[in-house]
Design a protein around this motif. Structure first.
Motif, short mmCIF file in Angstrom:
data_model
loop_
_atom_site.label_atom_id
_atom_site.label_comp_id
_atom_site.label_asym_id
_atom_site.label_seq_id
_atom_site.Cartn_x
_atom_site.Cartn_y
_atom_site.Cartn_z
N THR A 1 -6.11 5.98 8.03
CA THR A 1 -5.14 6.13 6.96
C THR A 1 -4.20 7.29 7.27
O THR A 1 -4.63 8.38 7.62
CB THR A 1 -5.86 6.40 5.63
OG1 THR A 1 -6.71 5.29 5.36
CG2 THR A 1 -4.87 6.55 4.50
N TYR A 2 -2.91 7.01 7.14
CA TYR A 2 -1.90 8.04 7.38
C TYR A 2 -1.15 8.29 6.08
O TYR A 2 -0.69 7.34 5.44
CB TYR A 2 -0.94 7.58 8.47
CG TYR A 2 -1.63 7.18 9.75
CD1 TYR A 2 -1.85 8.13 10.77
CD2 TYR A 2 -2.08 5.89 9.95
CE1 TYR A 2 -2.50 7.76 11.94
CE2 TYR A 2 -2.71 5.52 11.11
CZ TYR A 2 -2.93 6.45 12.11
OH TYR A 2 -3.58 6.09 13.26
N THR B 1 -2.48 2.36 6.14
CA THR B 1 -3.74 2.22 6.84
C THR B 1 -3.56 1.21 7.98
O THR B 1 -3.20 0.06 7.73
CB THR B 1 -4.85 1.76 5.89
OG1 THR B 1 -4.86 2.64 4.78
CG2 THR B 1 -6.20 1.78 6.57
N GLU C 1 0.82 -1.21 0.00
CA GLU C 1 0.00 0.00 0.00
C GLU C 1 0.86 1.25 0.00
O GLU C 1 0.64 2.18 -0.78
CB GLU C 1 -0.94 0.01 1.21
CG GLU C 1 -1.90 1.18 1.18
CD GLU C 1 -2.68 1.33 2.48
OE1 GLU C 1 -2.39 0.59 3.42
OE2 GLU C 1 -3.55 2.19 2.53
N GLN D 1 0.59 5.87 1.38
CA GLN D 1 -0.19 6.02 2.60
C GLN D 1 -0.14 4.70 3.36
O GLN D 1 0.21 3.67 2.80
CB GLN D 1 -1.65 6.37 2.28
CG GLN D 1 -2.36 5.28 1.51
CD GLN D 1 -3.76 5.68 1.12
OE1 GLN D 1 -4.08 6.85 0.99
NE2 GLN D 1 -4.61 4.69 0.96
#
Ligand SMILES: Nc1ncnc2c1ncn2[C@@H]1O[C@H](COP(=O)(O)OP(=O)(O)O)[C@@H](O)[C@H]1O
Ligand SMILES: [Mg+2]
Lengths: 820, 349
Positions: free
Chosen positions: B148-149, B143, B135, B141
């Motif tokens: 989500t960061y 999660t 991801e 990002q």
């Protein structure tokens, strides 16, 4: 090697296909068989030499040796060893044949029969072309060039049939050429290894390319055409009259064998007159100083649909023929003539001068009809006949004709030969014309004079054919026609006046070549009227057609030229022309010919009125070959000039140097100038690529301009600093033109090109340089690509059509129907 | 940890500025890595193309060194993960832990929260851990527990690995490999470079003395510049032709993905910019085809048996593929002369 063998075979077959146009020259197909033998020997020699891995010159020698052996076998001189090994005398024999062929080319006109000398020349030529084609397509791998010698063959019939070039043989030849190209291309594709077709994963499979299929299909079409050709062209199997006859084209068509065998002489006549090609039909030599027309047929059966000929009857000509009896007022003189009928005149009748009394060289099957005065046969025909005969020429004084008594009304001849189907307008006219005329001759003259130019009659070939009552009435009102109408109408009118009359067919005096020899062509075919006078005078000819419009026309004292102001001015040529027998024979002055061209003959089909001898073909063929060979070089230099104009044009100027973002300065080249600079770069690059091809330097489509330039720098132009910078500049210009926002501006590309070309030329060997100058490979490659692309597209389109047709195949439709 | 939006990356830089900045980075790395200019430039190009780099080679050829040198040359946040069989996904991405003081769950960011992430020996971790990178590498990002960061810009993963035949390795899954923009091999240094290495590195490790010559902001500017590089239609077509050829090549079971097409073009832009051009050439694509495409494709069993490497297969494809010509069709389809002088020697079935 297999590929080479295959290509060699295709080259030989293509040569033979390309020779198809020669069928227009020869009457029979012997030449093809002999040429096939020799070409096969040449191809075999080439294959053997390649099997032995001979170099190109070795192959050439082998092929030339094969050609010699083949020629020796086909045209033996009689002194050969083992029937095919030539001896010095064989070559002497060949020399004789060649010399004779030069002679024969001048004497024979198309179509020629199987004359050995011409066959030799043809087979030698085709064999030579086969050698050339093999060397070019297999040895040098330049099959596109092989088209040139093949085309040269085609130029032969083109030169002969100036207007009416036969198309089918050309198609056959072109198919042969295409076949060769496609085979070569397939071979190339194979060498290429795997193909990217975009069709999926199985491209690695060793399969024939679609081009191979194209080649196969073209080959099938070519062979089919070659077979169908002799059947499709009527002129190849039948002669003059058979082709035009309303019967079949059977060479032995007999006159009067039922209705089907009968020849419509009128149709044949007009058909031949309207043909634009000139074919020599008859050559006649006579010791008569001013002969009247050579004559071969009569139509005296007047039916509602016009004059028709009847079945002749009579005794064999080799028995004694009746000699016309002496009469007062009729001058009779005996002469001798020799006739040579060409291969093109094919009919069951023989042309003779009226009235033959003794013949030579004619067999029993030829018979003479005394009333029609024609020589006929129901077994033989005239083609190629040569015979001599004695004949009696009668010349009539008008006074003797005037004195002749009319036939009694119950005379069978009068009954038969004055019958007309009846045409009210005609009868009316005749009553007017003959009113007050006391004797037959005056009546006939009144009718004869009526067809004068003063009365508005003009010569025209473009009228409807026919001599039916309707046609005659039309002719009398339109007053335009040619000999068929004049002769038919006059005969009709004379008959309507109660005097026997008929239409005779033959030749005018044509072109007098030398001494007493006349060369008669299809354009000299003619028809005129014959009128019967009693008191033992017999049939007297009257030619009503305007003399000025018919080359070789002859007028007589009893039927003078109606246009000439002074009637019957006998320019009596001494003792030769007896009283009244004036024949201002065959006036064939240039202005006469001009007149012809202006008037009738040229209507619709301004054909040449002169004999076409054979030798100009070969000269024209050679010239055409030279011109064709020069075409690629011319094309190349034109291309170069055009690109130079491009490149030399003022290069794009930077319109403004404006500060870009953050102080960067960028040349902004906009609009038209940018496009111009781009096009210039492309032109220069194209020229560079063509130059590379010309000098046999590899051009690679997978290479970028930069890579190409670097490769040239590394491999080719190493020593030449100017060329190195030049080629890099060209590469950069093309690269920028293709991929950058702004093209390269302000650089001189032309000097760069010149330096690169110079360096390439300096590096190439002499052969390459000569080829680059004379037969630039780039042009040939471009042409070949175009041809193969077109043919591939054609095949694809053909496949699509087939697919579409298959969709409508009944089998599929039935299969697609749901079962019940 | 400020979030930089993509709009803030600049447009075209003046040539000199771009050149100075990029050359400085290259020169800096070259203090450490001897004789590998092309590899170093390619690594920088991947950074400027906003991609991720996979360095694959046998042990001891300077893979780790290169990754670290690149990271050090840029003054930005750098994290290093040593992938081991017992590494957990949470070590990579981060984990929510219960904070006794606030009585709340608190996110503790993992190793990927940095501008440059050096993943050493990535194929020594279990596939599960490797997949934790999926991801973040593509979507930038992370999660965790449904939250989500976003990651930072620039963000680049530089992974090193040993060839899969080596002992104790888990091959990277296809999906993971596809996320790497380019795979490069270090290769042995040539004799001169190795000697220079002995002289320069014998006593001390020059890496410790390496100073940053650039920072995240500058890199963002460089990235902005790269994005403005012009790509002509013919070049785009060529890129498409290339990936299509991999999909249709008979030797390949799996061809390159559309992501590959995108990254190929992006990297080509970066390479062009590094060479001082503001337009991409097909030459760039040709040079990048092997590093960008070869690690994504899978040869057929036959090709594997024949020991044809994916590098060789891609190189051959590039060699065979004709350039698209946006102009009229050129007649130079087949080689003139046609006597097999071209690179395509006749092949017998
Ligand atoms: N091209 C090179 N230039 C400089 N040093 C090198 C080079 N190749 C290998 N080395 C040295 O080899 C050693 C091993 O490098 P390292 O990056 O740890 O290898 P790897 O990660 O590939 O196993 C390092 O000390 C490094 O300095
Ligand atoms: Mg390491």
């Amino acid at each position: 090697m297999t590929a080479h063998r295959n290509l060699g075979f295709v080259a030989a077959a293509a040569t033979l296909l390309a020779a198809a146009p020669l069928s227009a020259i020869f009457l029979r197909w012997t030449w093809l068989i002999e040429a096939a033998i020799v070409v096969a020997v040449v191809a075999g020699a080439a294959a053997l030499s390649r099997l032995a891995r001979a170099p190109l010159w070795g192959q050439l020698i082998a092929m030339l040796a094969g050609l010699t052996l083949g020629l020796t076998w086909v045209f033996p001189g009689g002194t050969e060893l083992l029937a095919f090994l030539p001896t010095p005398s064989t070559f002497a024999h060949f020399g004789d044949l060649l010399g004779a062929s030069m002679q024969d080319m001048r004497t024979y006109s198309v179509k020629v029969d199987d004359v050995d000398s011409l066959l030799f020349l043809t087979v030698l030529g085709v064999g030579g072309v086969a050698v050339l084609v093999d060397v070019l397509s297999v040895g040098l791998r330049r099959p596109a060039l092989a088209g040139l010698p093949m085309l040269a063959i085609y130029s032969v019939p083109v030169a002969v049939y100036v207007d009416d070039v036969p198309a089918t043989p050309f198609v056959v030849g072109a198919c042969g050429f295409l076949w060769l190209l496609v085979t070569d291309n397939v071979d190339r594709v194979r060498r290429f290894g795997r193909r990217f077709t975009g069709e999926g994963r199985d491209v690695d499979v060793w399969e024939a390319s679609p081009l191979a299929a194209a080649g196969r299909r073209l080959a099938v079409v070519g062979v089919a055409l070659a077979v169908a050709l002799p059947l499709a062209v009527p002129g190849m199997t039948s002669g003059l009259l058979n082709a035009a006859g309303n019967g079949t084209g059977d060479g032995n068509g007999r006159p009067g064998q039922g209705n089907s065998g009968r020849i419509d002489l009128f149709a044949a006549l007009s058909g031949q007159l309207k043909q634009s090609t000139v074919t020599e039909l008859v050559k006649v030599t006579t010791n008569e100083p001013a002969p009247f027309y050579l004559r071969f047929g009569v139509a005296d059966d007047l039916r509602p649909n016009g004059f028709r000929d009847r079945t002749p009857t009579g005794r064999a000509v080799n028995q004694a023929l009746t000699d016309p009896t002496e009469r007062a007022g009729v001058e009779r003189q005996r002469y001798r003539a020799t006739v040579e009928v060409s291969k093109s005149l094919n009919m069951p009748l023989l042309p003779v001068y009226a009235q033959p009394v003794k013949t030579e060289d004619l067999g029993r099957s030829w018979r003479y009809d005394t009333s029609l005065q024609v020589i006929f046969s129901d077994r033989e025909n005239s083609r190629g006949k040569r015979y001599s005969f004695d004949y009696v020429r009668s010349t009539y004084s008008p006074s003797a004709l005037r004195a002749a008594r009319s036939l009694p009304t119950d005379d069978p001849l009068r009954r038969q030969q004055t019958a007309t189907p009846g045409a009210p307008a005609v009868d009316q006219l005749v009553r007017q014309l003959v009113k007050g005329k006391q004797n037959d001759y005056d009546k006939v003259r009144a009718i004869y004079d009526y067809f004068s130019v003063e009365n508005g009659f003009t010569y025209s070939l473009s009228t409807r054919d026919g001599t039916s009552g309707e046609d005659i009435t039309d002719f009398l009102s339109t007053k335009a026609g040619f000999c068929q109408q004049y002769a038919g109408a006059m005969a009709w009118l004379v008959r309507a006046a109660g005097i026997p009359a008929r239409v005779a067919f033959g030749f005018t005096n044509g072109t007098r070549s030398s001494g007493g020899t006349y060369v008669l062509t299809n354009q000299n075919l003619h028809a005129w009227t014959e009128v019967y006078f009693g008191s033992g005078i017999g049939w007297v000819p009257f030619d009503a057609t305007p003399a000025a419009s018919v080359p070789g026309s002859v007028r007589s004292a009893w039927a003078p030229d109606t246009e000439a102001p002074e009637e019957a001015t006998p320019s009596t040529g001494g003792a030769a022309a007896p009283d009244g027998a004036d024949a201002s024979a065959g006036p064939n002055s240039p202005d006469r010919l001009d007149k012809d061209a202006d008037q009738g003959l040229s209507v619709g089909d301004g054909g040449p009125t002169q004999q076409s001898p054979v030798w100009p073909w070969w000269v024209a063929g050679a010239l055409a070959l030279l011109v064709l060979l020069a075409v690629p070089a011319l094309r190349r230099s034109a291309l170069r000039r055009r690109r130079r104009v491009r490149v030399a044009a003022p290069p794009a100027t930077a319109l403004a140097a404006i500060p870009g973002q953050r102080g960067e300065v960028r040349d902004i080249v906009v609009g038209v100038d940018a496009d111009r600079a781009r096009a210039d770069a492309h032109a220069a690059w194209d020229e560079l690529l063509d130059t590379l091809v010309d000098f046999q330097v590899r051009v690679d489509r997978t290479e970028t301009p930069r890579a190409t330039a670097e490769r040239l720098v590394q491999e080719t132009l190493t020593e030449d600093a100017g060329a190195v910078t030049g080629v890099r500049l060209l590469g950069r210009a093309e690269e920028r033109a293709r991929y950058a926002r702004d093209p390269l501006a302000g650089e001189e590309l032309h000097p760069a090109l010149r330096s690169v070309r110079g360096a390439l030329a300096a590096r190439a060997d002499r052969r390459t340089r000569i080829m680059a100058a004379l037969l630039p490979p780039s042009v040939l490659l471009r042409w070949r690509t175009t041809v193969s692309e077109r043919s591939a597209r054609l095949v694809t389109a053909g496949g699509e059509v087939r697919q579409r047709l298959l969709r409508w195949s009944p089998r599929r439709l039935l299969a697609g129907r749901p079962a019940r | 940890m400020t979030q930089q939006t993509w709009d803030e990356v600049g447009g075209l830089l003046p040539h000199d500025e771009f050149r100075a900045a990029s050359e400085a980075i290259v020169a800096n790395i070259e203090q450490v890595i001897e004789g590998k200019t092309a590899t170093v430039r390619l690594a920088l190009a991947v950074l400027l193309a906003e991609g991720h780099l996979l360095i694959e080679d046998v042990p001891g050829v300077g893979k780790t060194k290169l990754a670290k040198a690149l990271a050090r040359s840029i003054d930005c946040s750098v994290r290093r993960i040593q992938f081991t069989p017992d590494l957990l996904p949470s070590d990579v991405t981060g984990v929510s832990v219960y904070n006794q003081e606030t009585h709340d769950f608190e996110f503790r960011p993992g190793a990927v929260f940095a501008n440059l992430v050096v993943g050493d020996e990535i194929n020594r971790a279990s596939p599960k851990t490797q997949s934790a990178l999926l991801e973040c590498m593509e979507e930038r990002q992370v999660t965790v527990d449904g939250v989500t960061y976003q990651l930072q810009t620039p963000f680049m993963v530089i992974a090193t690995q040993n060839p899969i035949e080596m002992e104790g390795t888990y091959p990277l899954p296809e999906a993971q490999r596809d996320r790497f923009t380019a795979r490069i091999a270090m290769g042995y240094p040539d004799a001169g470079a190795e000697l220079a290495m002995l002289d320069g590195h014998g006593a001390t490790d020059p890496l410790t003395e390496l100073r940053p010559v650039s920072d995240a902001a500058t890199v963002r500017q460089l990235i902005g510049h790269v994005r403005q590089v012009h790509v002509a239609d013919a070049v785009k077509q060529y890129a498409i032709d290339l990936v299509t050829a991999t999909r249709e090549a008979p030797d390949l079971r799996l061809g390159a993905s559309p992501r590959a097409t995108l990254q190929l073009l992006r990297t080509a832009r970066a390479v062009a910019a590094l060479e001082g051009r503001d337009y991409v050439l097909p030459d760039d694509l040709q040079a990048l085809a092997v590093p960008v495409l070869a690690h994504r494709i899978i040869p057929t069993a036959d090709a594997q048996l024949a020991r044809r490497t994916t590098d060789a297969i891609v190189a051959e494809l590039v060699h065979r593929l004709p350039l698209p010509n946006d102009r009229k069709r050129s007649p130079y389809d087949t080689r003139p002369g046609g006597t097999g002088r071209g690179p395509y020697e006749p092949r017998r079935p």
